[in-house]
Enzyme design. Sequence first.
Site, short mmCIF file in Angstrom:
data_model
loop_
_atom_site.label_atom_id
_atom_site.label_comp_id
_atom_site.label_asym_id
_atom_site.label_seq_id
_atom_site.Cartn_x
_atom_site.Cartn_y
_atom_site.Cartn_z
N ASP A 21 0.83 -1.20 0.00
CA ASP A 21 0.00 0.00 0.00
C ASP A 21 0.87 1.26 0.00
O ASP A 21 2.09 1.18 -0.10
CB ASP A 21 -0.91 -0.07 1.23
CG ASP A 21 -2.18 0.76 1.08
OD1 ASP A 21 -2.43 1.30 0.00
OD2 ASP A 21 -2.93 0.85 2.08
N HIS A 22 0.26 2.40 0.16
CA HIS A 22 0.88 3.73 0.11
C HIS A 22 2.38 3.75 0.46
O HIS A 22 2.77 3.48 1.58
CB HIS A 22 0.19 4.68 1.08
CG HIS A 22 -1.23 4.98 0.73
ND1 HIS A 22 -1.60 6.06 -0.04
CD2 HIS A 22 -2.37 4.34 1.05
CE1 HIS A 22 -2.91 6.06 -0.18
NE2 HIS A 22 -3.41 5.03 0.48
N GLU A 54 -3.04 8.19 7.41
CA GLU A 54 -2.74 6.76 7.38
C GLU A 54 -1.23 6.59 7.49
O GLU A 54 -0.46 7.15 6.71
CB GLU A 54 -3.25 6.09 6.09
CG GLU A 54 -3.01 4.59 6.08
CD GLU A 54 -3.67 3.89 4.90
OE1 GLU A 54 -4.41 2.92 5.12
OE2 GLU A 54 -3.43 4.31 3.75
N HIS A 114 -9.18 8.89 4.34
CA HIS A 114 -8.83 7.72 5.14
C HIS A 114 -9.44 7.80 6.53
O HIS A 114 -9.65 8.90 7.06
CB HIS A 114 -7.30 7.62 5.30
CG HIS A 114 -6.59 7.17 4.08
ND1 HIS A 114 -5.48 7.81 3.58
CD2 HIS A 114 -6.82 6.14 3.23
CE1 HIS A 114 -5.06 7.19 2.49
NE2 HIS A 114 -5.85 6.17 2.26
N HIS A 143 -9.82 4.59 -2.70
CA HIS A 143 -9.21 4.68 -1.38
C HIS A 143 -10.16 5.39 -0.42
O HIS A 143 -11.03 6.14 -0.85
CB HIS A 143 -7.90 5.48 -1.44
CG HIS A 143 -6.75 4.74 -2.02
ND1 HIS A 143 -5.65 4.37 -1.30
CD2 HIS A 143 -6.53 4.27 -3.28
CE1 HIS A 143 -4.79 3.72 -2.07
NE2 HIS A 143 -5.31 3.65 -3.29
N ASN A 197 -9.73 -0.27 -1.42
CA ASN A 197 -8.99 -0.53 -0.19
C ASN A 197 -9.93 -0.54 1.02
O ASN A 197 -10.76 0.35 1.17
CB ASN A 197 -7.91 0.54 0.02
CG ASN A 197 -6.76 0.39 -0.94
OD1 ASN A 197 -6.83 -0.35 -1.93
ND2 ASN A 197 -5.68 1.08 -0.66
#
Length: 339
Positions: free
Chosen positions: A94-95, A168, A211, A248, A270
């Site tokens: 992920d990110h 996040e 998020h 997201h 996600n």
Amino acid sequence: MPIATPEVYAEMLDRAKQGGFAYPAINVTSSQTLNAALRGFAEAESDGIIQVSTGGAEYLSGSLKSMVTGSVAFAEYARVVAAQYDVQIALHTDHCPKDKLDGFMRPLIKISQERVAAGQEPLFQSHMWDGSAVPLKENLEIAVDLLAESVKAKTIMEMEIGVVGGEEDGVSHEINEKLYTTVEDALETAAAVGTGDKGRYILAATFGNVHGVYKPGAVKLRPEVLKELQDAVGAEYGKDKPFDLVFHGGSGSSLEEIREALSYGVIKMNIDTDTQYAFTRPVADHMLRNYDGVLKVDGEVGNKKQYDPRSWGKAAEASMTARIVTACEDLLSAGKKIK
């Protein structure tokens, strides 16, 4: 089935695009959450994506605090247990912001390149470059380089344009107009990294995403932004829905908003906050109901069966599994595994 090969992963994404559904991409941080995710996909009869963030990867390495070590350990463990399930699973990271590229994404791509050169499958199937914190020009310059390296590794790159709000893994963004990717951003992206001709990538274009947890009305999602991007770039390059899109920050989104996003080409969504809560809720319930059993209160000995991690861990896994089944149903991937 084994972890999806590059060819199978490409087939998964193609089937989602053509069929108007998306795969839940479940963030995990342990063998327990990984097992819950695998069981959830199997029960839903859905193929799926399981992923680790920079923080999750570091956590998986224990006291080593090594994102690469944690990622490798996760991927190898997943290969063993996933082989026992009758669904296809892709592994994803992920990110990854700019300051962690050299300690996370680039080394993992290098490992996959070495594996491919030796006749093996890549370690992961895809990796996300998160350039949302840098100017678009720099974001795209880095993306071009990473995409070329990804092609050599037989992996797919995910990239983000626009900004996902909230926080996040220590990366925070304000909730403002930057949450909405513009048509100009999308056209610049297609010009830089192509529309598949320079290597396959998936695109996290933002349409108000945030998020974490938020109450209804706090965030304004505009899924129609995705249609505007697809239409503009599609007209420029003569392609229908040229982007494979990623959703997201979907926690708290309505089913109507999710389904509308699917209709515009979202093939991956996600899911982290909701599954974290689903996992933790039964643990809290167990601890509160069995307070004097999990603790040695007033000199007593407690109850070994109640403080055995398996006693509450099984309930946590089952709850997270159920949430993943719901996600597959919401995203219309349930019952659509590759035969």
